[in-house]
Design a protein around this motif. Structure first.
Motif, PDB file in Angstrom:
ATOM      1  N   GLN A 165      39.362  35.478  -2.296  1.00 23.10           N
ATOM      2  CA  GLN A 165      38.108  35.036  -1.701  1.00 23.10           C
ATOM      3  C   GLN A 165      38.038  35.389  -0.221  1.00 23.10           C
ATOM      4  O   GLN A 165      36.998  35.822   0.283  1.00 23.10           O
ATOM      5  CB  GLN A 165      37.942  33.528  -1.895  1.00 23.10           C
ATOM      6  CG  GLN A 165      37.610  33.119  -3.312  1.00 23.10           C
ATOM      7  CD  GLN A 165      37.559  31.609  -3.483  1.00 23.10           C
ATOM      8  OE1 GLN A 165      38.374  30.886  -2.921  1.00 23.10           O
ATOM      9  NE2 GLN A 165      36.605  31.141  -4.247  1.00 23.10           N
ATOM     10  N   LYS A 166      39.149  35.217   0.490  1.00 25.76           N
ATOM     11  CA  LYS A 166      39.165  35.569   1.912  1.00 25.76           C
ATOM     12  C   LYS A 166      38.927  37.054   2.110  1.00 25.76           C
ATOM     13  O   LYS A 166      38.210  37.467   3.029  1.00 25.76           O
ATOM     14  CB  LYS A 166      40.496  35.137   2.542  1.00 25.76           C
ATOM     15  CG  LYS A 166      40.576  33.650   2.831  1.00 25.76           C
ATOM     16  CD  LYS A 166      41.836  33.273   3.573  1.00 25.76           C
ATOM     17  CE  LYS A 166      43.022  33.157   2.649  1.00 25.76           C
ATOM     18  NZ  LYS A 166      44.199  32.541   3.299  1.00 25.76           N
ATOM     19  N   GLN A 167      39.526  37.890   1.249  1.00 25.52           N
ATOM     20  CA  GLN A 167      39.285  39.320   1.325  1.00 25.52           C
ATOM     21  C   GLN A 167      37.807  39.627   1.129  1.00 25.52           C
ATOM     22  O   GLN A 167      37.225  40.442   1.847  1.00 25.52           O
ATOM     23  CB  GLN A 167      40.122  40.052   0.269  1.00 25.52           C
ATOM     24  CG  GLN A 167      41.579  40.226   0.612  1.00 25.52           C
ATOM     25  CD  GLN A 167      41.808  41.313   1.651  1.00 25.52           C
ATOM     26  OE1 GLN A 167      40.915  42.090   1.971  1.00 25.52           O
ATOM     27  NE2 GLN A 167      43.008  41.355   2.190  1.00 25.52           N
ATOM     28  N   CYS A 168      37.196  38.985   0.146  1.00 24.30           N
ATOM     29  CA  CYS A 168      35.791  39.245  -0.143  1.00 24.30           C
ATOM     30  C   CYS A 168      34.876  38.769   0.975  1.00 24.30           C
ATOM     31  O   CYS A 168      33.847  39.396   1.248  1.00 24.30           O
ATOM     32  CB  CYS A 168      35.394  38.598  -1.473  1.00 24.30           C
ATOM     33  SG  CYS A 168      36.125  39.406  -2.912  1.00 24.30           S
ATOM     34  N   VAL A 169      35.225  37.660   1.619  1.00 24.83           N
ATOM     35  CA  VAL A 169      34.447  37.197   2.778  1.00 24.83           C
ATOM     36  C   VAL A 169      34.498  38.252   3.880  1.00 24.83           C
ATOM     37  O   VAL A 169      33.478  38.590   4.489  1.00 24.83           O
ATOM     38  CB  VAL A 169      34.979  35.846   3.307  1.00 24.83           C
ATOM     39  CG1 VAL A 169      34.331  35.500   4.656  1.00 24.83           C
ATOM     40  CG2 VAL A 169      34.695  34.730   2.305  1.00 24.83           C
ATOM     41  N   ALA A 170      35.682  38.793   4.131  1.00 23.80           N
ATOM     42  CA  ALA A 170      35.842  39.806   5.182  1.00 23.80           C
ATOM     43  C   ALA A 170      35.074  41.077   4.840  1.00 23.80           C
ATOM     44  O   ALA A 170      34.445  41.692   5.717  1.00 23.80           O
ATOM     45  CB  ALA A 170      37.323  40.116   5.384  1.00 23.80           C
ATOM     46  N   ILE A 171      35.083  41.472   3.573  1.00 20.15           N
ATOM     47  CA  ILE A 171      34.357  42.674   3.166  1.00 20.15           C
ATOM     48  C   ILE A 171      32.854  42.435   3.246  1.00 20.15           C
ATOM     49  O   ILE A 171      32.103  43.294   3.725  1.00 20.15           O
ATOM     50  CB  ILE A 171      34.770  43.093   1.745  1.00 20.15           C
ATOM     51  CG1 ILE A 171      36.245  43.493   1.720  1.00 20.15           C
ATOM     52  CG2 ILE A 171      33.911  44.258   1.250  1.00 20.15           C
ATOM     53  CD1 ILE A 171      36.808  43.712   0.328  1.00 20.15           C
ATOM     54  N   ALA A 172      32.394  41.263   2.787  1.00 22.93           N
ATOM     55  CA  ALA A 172      30.972  40.942   2.848  1.00 22.93           C
ATOM     56  C   ALA A 172      30.477  40.934   4.294  1.00 22.93           C
ATOM     57  O   ALA A 172      29.366  41.367   4.598  1.00 22.93           O
ATOM     58  CB  ALA A 172      30.713  39.578   2.206  1.00 22.93           C
ATOM     59  N   ARG A 173      31.314  40.457   5.186  1.00 21.43           N
ATOM     60  CA  ARG A 173      30.966  40.441   6.606  1.00 21.43           C
ATOM     61  C   ARG A 173      30.764  41.863   7.121  1.00 21.43           C
ATOM     62  O   ARG A 173      29.794  42.145   7.826  1.00 21.43           O
ATOM     63  CB  ARG A 173      32.077  39.745   7.396  1.00 21.43           C
ATOM     64  CG  ARG A 173      31.834  39.629   8.881  1.00 21.43           C
ATOM     65  CD  ARG A 173      33.020  38.952   9.566  1.00 21.43           C
ATOM     66  NE  ARG A 173      32.736  38.667  10.956  1.00 21.43           N
ATOM     67  CZ  ARG A 173      32.874  39.542  11.961  1.00 21.43           C
ATOM     68  NH1 ARG A 173      33.314  40.765  11.697  1.00 21.43           N
ATOM     69  NH2 ARG A 173      32.575  39.204  13.191  1.00 21.43           N
TER      70      ARG A 173
END
Length: 274
Positions: A165-173
Motif C-alpha cells: 500500500q505504501k508503494q502504491c501511495v508513492a506511485i499514485a503521488r
C-alpha cells in the motif's frame, strides 16, 4: 476494486516510436572509478523496461542519472528525442520523470494525505498560510481509489499501511503530480508474495495507461511477469539487452545468476567432491 490508472496528459510531446527517455553510450566515472560504461537504454510509452542487476551492478547510478541527481560523464541523455541535461531532480520532474525510491521518502507518523502532498501542499486561497486539509484529503482518497486502494481513512499514519500500500501511495503521488515516466527502485524487494502482487498489478496498469515504466529489480521472476524489455547490468556494463519475446524466464534467471560463471563454478564444486 479494479486497478486503473489515468493516462498521461495528451499534450505529452513524445509519440510514435520516439522514446520518452533514451540513453546513448552513457557512462559515469567518479575519479578513477568507472561506475557505468556504454549504457544504451530506451524507455517507451506503454512499456515496462526492467533493469536487472545484483548489488554493485550500477543500478543506483543509472537511477541517479535518469532522475537528474547526477549528470553522466559520457554519452547522451535524450527526452522525447531531444538531448537534455538535468541540473537537479526538479529538472527531471519538469519533464515528467518521477522516481519512487525503495525507502519511499515518507514520514511514517504523518497521515497518508500529508505524505501524499509532502512538499507540495495545497493552501486556502483566502488564507495563503493555512493548509487546505479537506481538499488534500479528498484528492488523496480519489487518487488512491483509482489505483484500487480502498482506504476509507487517509488520516491514519502512513507507517501503519502495508508495504504494498505504501508503494502504491508513492506511485499514485508521482502520477498525480504529472509523471510520464515512472522509475521504480526495487519496489518489491521487501515485500511478501501478496504485497508484491499488488505492486506488480499496478505496474501493469500504469503500462496499459501509456506510462513509461523503469522497473529496477534484482528479481528476474518479477521482471519477467510485467516487463516488455530487459537490460541486465553487471559491474557497470550492459550484459543483456532484449525484449520479452527474445528471452525466457529460465534464461533471464540464468543470466542474472551469473550465467557461464555460475556454470563454471558448479562444475568446479562438483569436481571437488569426486
Amino acid at each position: 476494486m479494479t486497478t486503473t490508472v489515468e493516462k498521461p496528459s495528451s499534450d505529452a510531446p513524445s509519440g510514435g516510436n520516439v522514446p520518452l527517455v533514451e540513453l546513448k553510450n552513457v557512462g559515469k566515472s567518479y575519479g578513477n572509478i568507472t561506475a557505468l560504461k556504454d549504457i544504451c537504454l530506451r524507455v517507451h510509452a506503454g512499456e515496462v523496461t526492467g533493469i536487472l542487476g545484483d548489488n554493485g551492478a550500477g543500478k543506483s547510478t543509472l537511477i541517479k542519472i535518469i532522475s537528474g541527481l547526477h549528470q553522466q560523464t559520457d554519452g547522451e541523455l535524450l527526452v522525447d528525442g531531444e538531448p537534455t541535461k538535468f541540473g537537479s531532480p526538479a529538472d527531471a520532474l519538469e519533464k515528467g520523470i518521477a522516481t519512487v525510491y525503495q525507502n519511499l521518502a515518507v514520514v511514517p507518523l504523518m497521515p497518508v494525505w500529508r505524505n501524499f502532498f509532502l512538499g507540495q501542499e495545497l493552501r486556502k486561497k483566502s488564507f495563503p498560510f493555512s493548509l487546505d486539509a479537506d481538499a488534500m484529503r479528498a484528492t488523496t482518497l480519489t487518487e488512491l481509489s483509482k489505483m484500487g486502494i480502498d482506504l476509507p481513512d487517509v488520516d491514519v499514519p502512513i507507517g501503519s499501511l502495508s508495504g504494498g500500500q505504501k508503494q502504491c501511495v508513492a506511485i499514485a503521488r508521482a502520477v498525480f503530480f504529472g509523471a510520464r515516466v515512472l522509475i521504480l527502485d526495487e519496489p518489491t524487494a521487501a515485500l511478501g508474495v501478496k504485497q508484491s502482487g499488488v505492486v506488480l498489478k499496478y505496474i501493469t496498469a500504469a503500462k496499459e495507461a501509456g506510462f513509461g515504466v523503469v522497473f529496477i529489480t534484482h528479481n528476474p521472476h518479477h521482471a519477467h511477469l510485467v516487463g516488455d524489455h530487459f537490460v541486465l547490468l553487471n559491474r557497470g556494463r550492459q550484459k543483456l539487452d532484449c525484449t520479452y519475446d527474445e528471452i525466457t524466464l529460465e534464461h533471464l534467471t540464468q543470466q542474472m545468476a551469473g550465467g557461464d560463471e555460475l556454470e563454471a563454478l558448479s562444475h568446479e564444486l562438483r569436481g571437488g567432491k569426486n
